[in-house]
Design an enzyme around this catalytic site. Sequence first.
Site, PDB file in Angstrom:
ATOM      1  N   SER A 119       0.810  -1.220   0.000  1.00 28.19           N
ATOM      2  CA  SER A 119       0.000   0.000   0.000  1.00 28.19           C
ATOM      3  C   SER A 119       0.847   1.275   0.000  1.00 28.19           C
ATOM      4  O   SER A 119       0.334   2.356  -0.275  1.00 28.19           O
ATOM      5  CB  SER A 119      -0.954   0.011   1.200  1.00 28.19           C
ATOM      6  OG  SER A 119      -0.237   0.115   2.414  1.00 28.19           O
ATOM      7  N   LYS A 156       0.740   4.240   7.169  1.00 28.68           N
ATOM      8  CA  LYS A 156       0.086   5.109   6.182  1.00 28.68           C
ATOM      9  C   LYS A 156       0.546   6.558   6.404  1.00 28.68           C
ATOM     10  O   LYS A 156       1.153   6.885   7.429  1.00 28.68           O
ATOM     11  CB  LYS A 156      -1.443   5.055   6.331  1.00 28.68           C
ATOM     12  CG  LYS A 156      -2.069   3.711   6.009  1.00 28.68           C
ATOM     13  CD  LYS A 156      -2.043   3.369   4.550  1.00 28.68           C
ATOM     14  CE  LYS A 156      -2.793   2.077   4.251  1.00 28.68           C
ATOM     15  NZ  LYS A 156      -2.109   0.889   4.806  1.00 28.68           N
TER      16      LYS A 156
END
Length: 202
Positions: A119, A156
């Site tokens: 990701s 993230k």
Amino acid sequence: MKALTARQQEVFDLIRDHISQTGMPPTRAEIAQRLGFRSPNAAEEHLKALARKGVLEIVSGASRGIRLLVEEETGIPLIGRVAAGEPLLAQQHIEGHYQVDPGMFKPSADFLLRVSGMSMKDIGILDGDLLAVHKTQDVRNGQVVVARIDDEVTVKRLKKQGNTVQLLPENSEFSPIVVDLREQTFSIEGLAVGVIRNGEWL
């Protein structure tokens, strides 16, 4: 070594830190006071459980009769897969210790986290990489963080606005994670400060 519960890990960490700071283990009363147990007897039960799991030895007849059996490793701890709801640095998550100068990262790295998934690939954080993490909750929007949402840990880019947190991926195939702080438990475990791949600092 058998896996420790979150509470047992707290007791173990307290004992280890107390020995590191004072040169001797804490008493049962000190453990109870520090961790909010109702009595030293509750601390004793946790010590017995830790002894059964082989991480410490209880020396009878001494108020500070606790001896840790898990040797302290040198280097930065490497965290593998994190079980839901457990402390990130729980003993059972530590795969080993990496011999790297923590000062090579700014700010310094407190632990390495094995990355799972792609990701964040667009900024060069790939599946299997070791992410160097500075343990802090003092982070700003736009920084790459290790975050915990409810019981899950993720890496993230942070964007916080009011009661909403967006955790942004760096890969168009993934969607942002949106966290409502009024309904979900959210915390920052640390700040990403570097990447190690195949034993080399990138």
